[in-house]
Design a protein around this motif. Structure first.
Motif, PDB file in Angstrom:
ATOM      1  N   GLY A  21      46.544  34.469  45.709  1.00 52.81           N
ATOM      2  CA  GLY A  21      46.049  34.917  44.416  1.00 52.81           C
ATOM      3  C   GLY A  21      44.544  34.914  44.230  1.00 52.81           C
ATOM      4  O   GLY A  21      44.056  35.298  43.171  1.00 52.81           O
ATOM      5  N   LEU A  22      43.800  34.505  45.229  1.00 55.63           N
ATOM      6  CA  LEU A  22      42.339  34.513  45.095  1.00 55.63           C
ATOM      7  C   LEU A  22      41.829  35.947  45.192  1.00 55.63           C
ATOM      8  O   LEU A  22      42.303  36.734  46.007  1.00 55.63           O
ATOM      9  CB  LEU A  22      41.685  33.671  46.190  1.00 55.63           C
ATOM     10  N   ARG A  23      40.845  36.285  44.378  1.00 54.84           N
ATOM     11  CA  ARG A  23      40.264  37.618  44.401  1.00 54.84           C
ATOM     12  C   ARG A  23      38.759  37.558  44.121  1.00 54.84           C
ATOM     13  O   ARG A  23      38.327  36.928  43.149  1.00 54.84           O
ATOM     14  CB  ARG A  23      40.921  38.529  43.349  1.00 54.84           C
ATOM     15  N   SER A  24      37.990  38.205  44.978  1.00 55.17           N
ATOM     16  CA  SER A  24      36.564  38.418  44.717  1.00 55.17           C
ATOM     17  C   SER A  24      36.348  39.799  44.107  1.00 55.17           C
ATOM     18  O   SER A  24      35.271  40.098  43.605  1.00 55.17           O
ATOM     19  CB  SER A  24      35.759  38.305  46.023  1.00 55.17           C
ATOM     20  N   PHE A  25      37.367  40.669  44.220  1.00 56.03           N
ATOM     21  CA  PHE A  25      37.333  42.065  43.757  1.00 56.03           C
ATOM     22  C   PHE A  25      36.257  42.869  44.494  1.00 56.03           C
ATOM     23  O   PHE A  25      35.683  43.794  43.951  1.00 56.03           O
ATOM     24  CB  PHE A  25      37.154  42.136  42.235  1.00 56.03           C
ATOM     25  N   ASP A  26      36.035  42.493  45.743  1.00 55.05           N
ATOM     26  CA  ASP A  26      35.079  43.193  46.605  1.00 55.05           C
ATOM     27  C   ASP A  26      35.814  43.611  47.872  1.00 55.05           C
ATOM     28  O   ASP A  26      35.955  42.816  48.804  1.00 55.05           O
ATOM     29  CB  ASP A  26      33.894  42.278  46.925  1.00 55.05           C
ATOM     30  N   ARG A  27      36.287  44.858  47.903  1.00 55.95           N
ATOM     31  CA  ARG A  27      37.063  45.328  49.048  1.00 55.95           C
ATOM     32  C   ARG A  27      36.206  45.562  50.296  1.00 55.95           C
ATOM     33  O   ARG A  27      36.737  45.889  51.362  1.00 55.95           O
ATOM     34  CB  ARG A  27      37.813  46.615  48.671  1.00 55.95           C
ATOM     35  N   ALA A  28      34.883  45.413  50.163  1.00 53.96           N
ATOM     36  CA  ALA A  28      34.034  45.499  51.350  1.00 53.96           C
ATOM     37  C   ALA A  28      34.154  44.236  52.204  1.00 53.96           C
ATOM     38  O   ALA A  28      33.764  44.238  53.374  1.00 53.96           O
ATOM     39  CB  ALA A  28      32.572  45.713  50.941  1.00 53.96           C
ATOM     40  N   ARG A  44      25.988  35.087  47.904  1.00 56.54           N
ATOM     41  CA  ARG A  44      26.862  36.245  47.768  1.00 56.54           C
ATOM     42  C   ARG A  44      26.713  36.805  46.367  1.00 56.54           C
ATOM     43  O   ARG A  44      26.234  36.120  45.458  1.00 56.54           O
ATOM     44  CB  ARG A  44      28.325  35.838  48.007  1.00 56.54           C
ATOM     45  N   GLU A  45      27.181  38.038  46.184  1.00 56.13           N
ATOM     46  CA  GLU A  45      27.129  38.673  44.867  1.00 56.13           C
ATOM     47  C   GLU A  45      28.383  38.388  44.053  1.00 56.13           C
ATOM     48  O   GLU A  45      28.436  38.684  42.856  1.00 56.13           O
ATOM     49  CB  GLU A  45      26.970  40.196  45.025  1.00 56.13           C
ATOM     50  N   ASN A  46      29.416  37.825  44.692  1.00 58.22           N
ATOM     51  CA  ASN A  46      30.665  37.546  44.009  1.00 58.22           C
ATOM     52  C   ASN A  46      31.315  36.329  44.639  1.00 58.22           C
ATOM     53  O   ASN A  46      30.889  35.858  45.699  1.00 58.22           O
ATOM     54  CB  ASN A  46      31.609  38.756  44.090  1.00 58.22           C
ATOM     55  N   THR A  47      32.352  35.826  43.994  1.00 56.57           N
ATOM     56  CA  THR A  47      33.081  34.693  44.553  1.00 56.57           C
ATOM     57  C   THR A  47      34.541  34.753  44.126  1.00 56.57           C
ATOM     58  O   THR A  47      34.860  35.227  43.026  1.00 56.57           O
ATOM     59  CB  THR A  47      32.480  33.348  44.098  1.00 56.57           C
ATOM     60  N   GLU A  48      35.415  34.292  44.994  1.00 61.26           N
ATOM     61  CA  GLU A  48      36.823  34.154  44.653  1.00 61.26           C
ATOM     62  C   GLU A  48      37.076  32.869  43.870  1.00 61.26           C
ATOM     63  O   GLU A  48      38.121  32.702  43.254  1.00 61.26           O
ATOM     64  CB  GLU A  48      37.698  34.181  45.914  1.00 61.26           C
ATOM     65  N   TRP A  49      36.098  31.970  43.884  1.00 54.18           N
ATOM     66  CA  TRP A  49      36.222  30.684  43.174  1.00 54.18           C
ATOM     67  C   TRP A  49      35.422  30.746  41.877  1.00 54.18           C
ATOM     68  O   TRP A  49      34.421  30.054  41.698  1.00 54.18           O
ATOM     69  CB  TRP A  49      35.763  29.545  44.069  1.00 54.18           C
TER      70      TRP A  49
END
Length: 351
Positions: free
Chosen positions: A118-125, A291-296
């Motif tokens: 269920g973790l998501r950074s919403f960065d498919r790159a 990073r520009e995003n995180t899953e946490w």
């Protein structure tokens, strides 16, 4: 119940330790090491220090491109599954070992259980994001570390087999924190008198501009920077001819207990690792994430973590602020009994 557990990288060894111990009280576990991390400092020492049983299979896959590595793992894991005929395949996290294990099991109709679902950074790159999403969508049991993870799955239409267990990294930290406290400090370092850094993601190491910017920021910081360097990071530092600052101390990757000791006494940590962000939160150490995003997202929401990407100025500015930053702390990642819950759910599983 016969469970085939698949690990291959440093974070998975840490997560596996408490789960394997709990699982073996009621199930037969067959442990498979893909060899994704094959350096002794990033593999063998973790099995020793964390008391993980020796792998029943070591596939020795090693490095390679995303497709090559995943493909070789897929074929090798399928062979083990067909030989062992497990009732379930257990995978961890978001690496190529995770995806290969999940795919191999699903294709021969063996149920998959995913720890850290269920973790998501919403960065498919990010390759890790692809691995997470695909593994979740083929899993029968999804063990979520946080409420946010459960909500992410619901938004993708996944509700069956979803369990909020808490995070097994909390279990690992609680088990090993006292042992880590007994580790000898590095010579010349005072508590709170240094920064700890890790950089390993392809988005930072494989892009010369990003790696130069990050290392330039490290060189401009006001305290020594202890930098356990991943082999790929060392390779690219040499390939790009990047010189490190006089205050940056590059060392080999550390065993888990030594790393935990260094982290717990650092003024702040600078990292692009998901696991280190979370460890910093649990240990109440300020974190600057490269990073520009995180899953946490919980680490940012509670004020212990800030996202800066590879921007040199932001890294310097936020690191200067980090030393005095105190966030909220809660039990958002669980109570240290996630492994027991996971083992109980697997034991009682009926297709």
């Amino acid at each position: 119940m016969k469970v085939l557990s698949i690990v291959g990288a440093r974070p998975q060894f840490i997560k596996c330790a408490p789960v394997s111990a709990a699982l073996r009280r009621s199930c037969q576990e067959v442990l498979v090491h893909t060899g994704q991390h094959y350096d002794a400092n990033m593999s063998d020492v973790f099995f020793r220090d964390l008391g993980i049983p020796a792998p029943d299979y070591h596939l020795g896959i090693g490095s390679g491109s995303q497709g090559e590595q995943t493909g070789r793992m897929l074929a090798a894991i399928e062979e083990v599954i067909l030989k062992e005929e497990p009732d379930m395949v257990l995978v961890y996290g978001d690496t190529n070992s995770t995806l290969a294990g999940g795919l191999a099991a699903a294709k021969v109709h063996v149920p998959v259980a995913h720890v850290e679902a269920g973790l998501r950074s919403f960065d498919r790159a990010m390759p890790e994001e692809i691995n997470r999403v695909l593994t979740d969508h083929l899993s029968a049991l999804l063990f979520c570390p946080t409420d946010t993870a459960v909500q992410n799955l619901a938004l993708e239409g996944i509700a069956g087999g979803v369990h909020l267990t808490g995070d097994v990294m909390v279990d690992a930290l609680q088990r090993n924190r006292c042992l880590a406290a007994g580790c000898a400090p590095m010579p010349g370092l005072e508590e709170g008198g240094y920064y700890l850094a890790t950089v390993h993601r392809a988005s930072n190491t494989d892009q010369e501009g990003n790696l130069r910017s990050i290392m330039g920021a490290f060189a401009a910081l006001d305290l020594p920077v202890v930098f356990p360097a991943h082999p790929r990071t060392r390779k690219y530092l040499a390939a790009y001819g990047i010189e490190v600052g006089a205050n940056v101390q590059i060392i080999d990757p550390l065993p888990y207990l030594d790393m935990l000791h260094l982290l717990s006494h650092a003024r702040a940590v600078l990292t692009d690792s998901g696991g280190v962000q979370k460890e910093a939160y649990i240990l109440e150490v300020p974190c600057v994430t490269l990073r520009e995003n995180t899953e946490w997202v919980e680490t940012v929401e509670d004020g212990w973590n800030v996202l800066v990407g590879a921007d040199r100025s932001k890294i310097i500015e936020e690191t200067a602020r980090a030393g005095g930053r105190i966030g909220r702390h809660s039990a958002r990642f669980g109570d240290g009994h996630a492994a027991e819950r996971i083992a109980a759910i697997i034991t009682d599983y009926e297709p």
